[in-house]
Design an enzyme around this catalytic site. Structure first.
Site, PDB file in Angstrom:
ATOM      1  N   HIS A   2      -1.886   4.707   2.325  1.00  0.00           N
ATOM      2  CA  HIS A   2      -2.814   4.748   3.459  1.00  0.00           C
ATOM      3  C   HIS A   2      -2.639   3.524   4.346  1.00  0.00           C
ATOM      4  CE1 HIS A   2      -5.662   1.789   1.616  1.00  0.00           C
ATOM      5  NE2 HIS A   2      -5.325   2.365   0.480  1.00  0.00           N
TER       6      HIS A   2
ATOM      7  N   ASP B 118      -5.086   2.668   6.603  1.00  0.00           N
ATOM      8  CA  ASP B 118      -6.397   2.115   6.935  1.00  0.00           C
ATOM      9  C   ASP B 118      -6.790   1.005   5.965  1.00  0.00           C
ATOM     10  OD1 ASP B 118      -6.546   4.219   5.008  1.00  0.00           O
ATOM     11  OD2 ASP B 118      -8.728   4.245   5.200  1.00  0.00           O
TER      12      ASP B 118
ATOM     13  N   GLU C  48      -8.451   6.770   3.755  1.00  0.00           N
ATOM     14  CA  GLU C  48      -8.594   6.652   2.303  1.00  0.00           C
ATOM     15  C   GLU C  48      -9.763   5.755   1.940  1.00  0.00           C
ATOM     16  OE1 GLU C  48      -8.032   5.227  -1.834  1.00  0.00           O
ATOM     17  OE2 GLU C  48      -8.159   4.041   0.002  1.00  0.00           O
ATOM     18  N   GLU C  49      -9.958   4.685   2.704  1.00  0.00           N
ATOM     19  CA  GLU C  49     -10.967   3.688   2.357  1.00  0.00           C
ATOM     20  C   GLU C  49     -12.393   4.128   2.690  1.00  0.00           C
ATOM     21  OE1 GLU C  49     -10.428   1.368   0.519  1.00  0.00           O
ATOM     22  OE2 GLU C  49      -8.512   0.381   0.849  1.00  0.00           O
TER      23      GLU C  49
ATOM     24  N   GLU D  62      -1.044   2.260  -4.556  1.00  0.00           N
ATOM     25  CA  GLU D  62      -2.280   1.488  -4.728  1.00  0.00           C
ATOM     26  C   GLU D  62      -2.015   0.245  -5.587  1.00  0.00           C
ATOM     27  OE1 GLU D  62      -5.136   1.667  -3.409  1.00  0.00           O
ATOM     28  OE2 GLU D  62      -5.193   3.667  -2.527  1.00  0.00           O
TER      29      GLU D  62
ATOM     30  N   HIS E  17     -10.015  -6.157  -0.870  1.00  0.00           N
ATOM     31  CA  HIS E  17     -11.336  -6.012  -0.242  1.00  0.00           C
ATOM     32  C   HIS E  17     -12.056  -7.359  -0.109  1.00  0.00           C
ATOM     33  CE1 HIS E  17     -11.833  -1.399  -1.057  1.00  0.00           C
ATOM     34  NE2 HIS E  17     -10.561  -1.739  -0.881  1.00  0.00           N
TER      35      HIS E  17
END
Length: 375
Positions: free
Chosen positions: A66, A68, A133-134, A162, A348
């Site tokens: 992803h 994003d 995805e997030e 991931e 994150h």
């Protein structure tokens, strides 16, 4: 001499692709893939950009990821602006460095090197990339998979980039994930004055025995691949904010991360039987985010383990822990699905970062996986 993996990762990080926005990341990847002979099919849905790209034919190995990223939080707490990639002390800093623009760069460069060395490779090499995805994950991989399945596309193996690793690249490989289901429970009572409880019906008091029983349940004991199913209360809301009003309604949200020893149907049944037994006046809504999946030892797992052992000189742990990923959608195609990516210690977080050398290593691992499965 600049490293092509780091260079591409920096170009991707510069684009502030807050979910579900892409901000030009996919165009950058598509340009590189088309240059080495990939056919690219843009597959936008709603506000989300996706693409499906392939080269060759036959047994298919797809790389999924992803573009994003999650919000940055307070940018003043970052040592450098989050969308200005910075290398300091061997670390590449920036939002998405680990989750997962570093992996995307490693994938693309691995494909370039693989095609240069194997221009007439036997199998089909593919990419499935999304910008959703997030956040909600409603118009991303799940929609692409639906479209591919509708036209009977074949997908044998899928490597999701991931950030699976914990301390060293490849020390942990995810060969499955738990399922996830969330309950939104409303318990209905009668609002009233706290001095006149006989004229009201307090839903909080009603619910407490049921909730106490709910959190004490052993749902299953897991198995050799999955830990036991867990249940956690995430949100509780009740009351008007006044100390003299009995609330008329209570809201409780709870989530299950479930193993292959349980199903979403059995979880729903057990919860609703408990609520009925406690004679609650309630309404409940369920949201299934994904079913559990497991990729047993086979061609893909063996290729990934081989690549990690070759470049990191360690044998990875095969785990199913952690949150959900888009692998749950791809597994529905019957594909073997494995996740291998950078160290996840800063994902994150403020000052998200990854060892630059790790991305170079990861790209070599990806290339070796390609060589084993579709060369």
């Amino acid at each position: 001499m600049t490293c092509p993996v780091i260079e591409l990762a920096q170009q991707l990080i510069k684009r502030p692709s807050l979910s579900p926005h892409d901000e030009g990341c996919q165009a950058l990847m598509i340009e590189r893939l088309e240059a080495i002979g990939f056919t690219v099919e843009p597959m936008p849905f709603g506000d989300t950009l996706n693409f499906w790209a392939w080269r060759g034919e036959g047994q298919t190995l797809a790389f999924a990821g992803h573009t994003d990223v999650v919000p940055t939080g307070d940018e003043k707490r970052w040592d450098n602006p989050p969308f200005e990639p910075t290398i300091r002390d061997g670390m590449l800093y920036g939002r998405g460095a680990a989750d997962m623009k570093g992996s995307l760069a490693a994938m693309v460069v691995a494909a370039e090197r693989f095609v240069a060395a194997n221009p007439h490779h036997q199998g089909r090499l593919a990419f499935l990339i999304t910008s959703d995805e997030e956040a909600s994950a409603t118009h991303g991989t799940v929609k692409v998979v639906e479209a591919l399945m509708a036209r009977n596309e074949r997908l044998d193996y899928c490597l999701v980039g991931e950030p699976s690793s914990t301390e060293r690249v490849g020390d942990v490989v995810k060969n499955g994930r738990r399922g996830s289901i969330t309950a939104n429970l409303h318990i209905h009572g009668i609002q009233g004055h706290v001095a006149y409880p006989h004229l009201a019906d307090n839903p909080v008091h009603r619910a407490m025995p049921a909730l106490n029983e709910l959190v004490a349940i052993e749902w299953d004991r897991g198995n050799e691949f999955f830990p036991p199913t867990s249940m956690q209360i995430a949100n509780v809301q009740a009351g008007t904010g006044s100390n003299n009003v009995i609330p008329g309604e209570m809201f409780v949200q709870f989530n299950f991360r479930f193993s292959t020893e349980s199903t979403d149907a059995t979880i729903k049944q057990r919860v609703e039987e408990l609520l009925e037994r406690h004679q609650l006046n309630y309404s409940i809504e369920w949201r299934l985010s994904g079913q559990p999946f497991l990729t047993a030892r086979g061609a893909l797992v063996d290729a990934v383990v081989n690549a990690v052992e070759h470049y990191s000189e360690l044998t990875p742990q095969l785990l199913t822990t952690g949150g959900t990923s888009d692998g749950r959608f791809i597994a529905q195609m019957g594909a073997q699905v494995v996740e291998l990516g950078p160290v996840n210690a800063t994902i994150h977080k403020v000052n998200e970062c990854v060892h630059a050398a790790d991305l170079q290593l990861l790209s070599r691992m990806y290339q070796r996986i390609m060589e084993q499965l579709v060369a």
